[in-house]
Design a protein around this motif. Sequence first.
Motif, PDB file in Angstrom:
ATOM      1  N   GLN A  22       0.818  -1.210   0.000  1.00 41.56           N
ATOM      2  CA  GLN A  22       0.000   0.000   0.000  1.00 41.56           C
ATOM      3  C   GLN A  22       0.855   1.266   0.000  1.00 41.56           C
ATOM      4  O   GLN A  22       0.616   2.194  -0.778  1.00 41.56           O
ATOM      5  CB  GLN A  22      -0.932  -0.023   1.209  1.00 41.56           C
ATOM      6  N   THR A 269      -5.857  -2.216  -2.609  1.00 43.21           N
ATOM      7  CA  THR A 269      -4.921  -1.089  -2.702  1.00 43.21           C
ATOM      8  C   THR A 269      -5.214  -0.214  -3.912  1.00 43.21           C
ATOM      9  O   THR A 269      -4.818   0.957  -3.951  1.00 43.21           O
ATOM     10  CB  THR A 269      -3.472  -1.608  -2.734  1.00 43.21           C
ATOM     11  N   ILE A 299      -6.768   2.263   3.820  1.00 44.18           N
ATOM     12  CA  ILE A 299      -5.677   1.433   4.330  1.00 44.18           C
ATOM     13  C   ILE A 299      -6.094   0.754   5.631  1.00 44.18           C
ATOM     14  O   ILE A 299      -5.950  -0.467   5.798  1.00 44.18           O
ATOM     15  CB  ILE A 299      -4.410   2.283   4.557  1.00 44.18           C
TER      16      ILE A 299
END
Length: 350
Positions: A22, A269, A299
């Motif tokens: 990420q 992501t 996230i």
Amino acid sequence: MDHRTRVLAAVGATVALFLAVQLGALALIEPFHDADRQAVEDPENPTNSLVYFAVILVATGFMLATFRYDLEWVIRALVIGVSVFLAWFVLTELVPPVVTAGPINVVAVGAALGVGAALLLYPEWYVIDLTGVLMGAGAAALFGISFGLLPAILLLSALAIYDAISVYQTEHMLDLAEGVMDLKIPVVLVVPTTLSYSYLTDGSEASLEDDRGDGESTLEGSDSSRADEGPTDGTPTVGSEPDSADDEVPADAGRDALFIGLGDAIIPTILVASAAYFLEAGTLDVPGIALNVPALGAILGTLAGLLVLMGMVLKGRPHAGLPLLNGGAIGGYLLGALASGVSIATALGL
């Protein structure tokens, strides 16, 4: 350190690998933007999601066909080729052009070819993981800047539904899983729970032929029993499903490694990168990465879904991962957007 502690440490390492993908994707947003790496002309067009979803279905059918006709080498060659290509894309942006041949960054090309050579000659678990993080960050950034907010959300939603169907109903991921694990290619992230574990000598086809579980992630046991889930993006792993809820494998059973599909890290992501790229709200000043509150929410939502998934897997039951991972990413993103003062309609790209 007892085995339960080692398994929990492996879960923590899995979270770290997800974070690496990420944060790597967020770090690549600006370089890819400057290099005009956008894959489509109109990133706001929702039909982009349909096209990508159709590609996944075709790729799944192609992989099943190669396994049926004993052409596994084709899959290995294609994945290693894609790994080299994505590594070149990423390293071109990260490695200074110290040596060039015209517009070509020679060092970046050499490093990318080195990635391919390592995968061919010594695909140990750490080679697979490092390549996976590199590929995952690059792919997520490319798709993130190519899919606007609405297309990204539609894509994640469609893949979550497809994952649930392919795991709980059709179970066609099992056929893919039986072949992929032996290919030793970066379609899974591998986290050992023992220092002696070797991916090169594990996952033989003989130990998989009687397994009947699939979903998104798996714990592999030294006795070849597995409690797992196979990925939705054509990168499944294999496990053995308990006969009933009463036969769940305990969390402290002998386990040598934890596996989770690389696509499970990449797909949520995409929304993280899309939120950071397309939504100007709640910008956070973090050196080296493009980040705002909605992207941060995505996230955190992804990681929350991952922890729930790992908790379920440790009980020995197979589960589809993308409903939890994508659902967490979308939910966290929307909460982050609201916290930034963005309306739901705007956050959805409407």
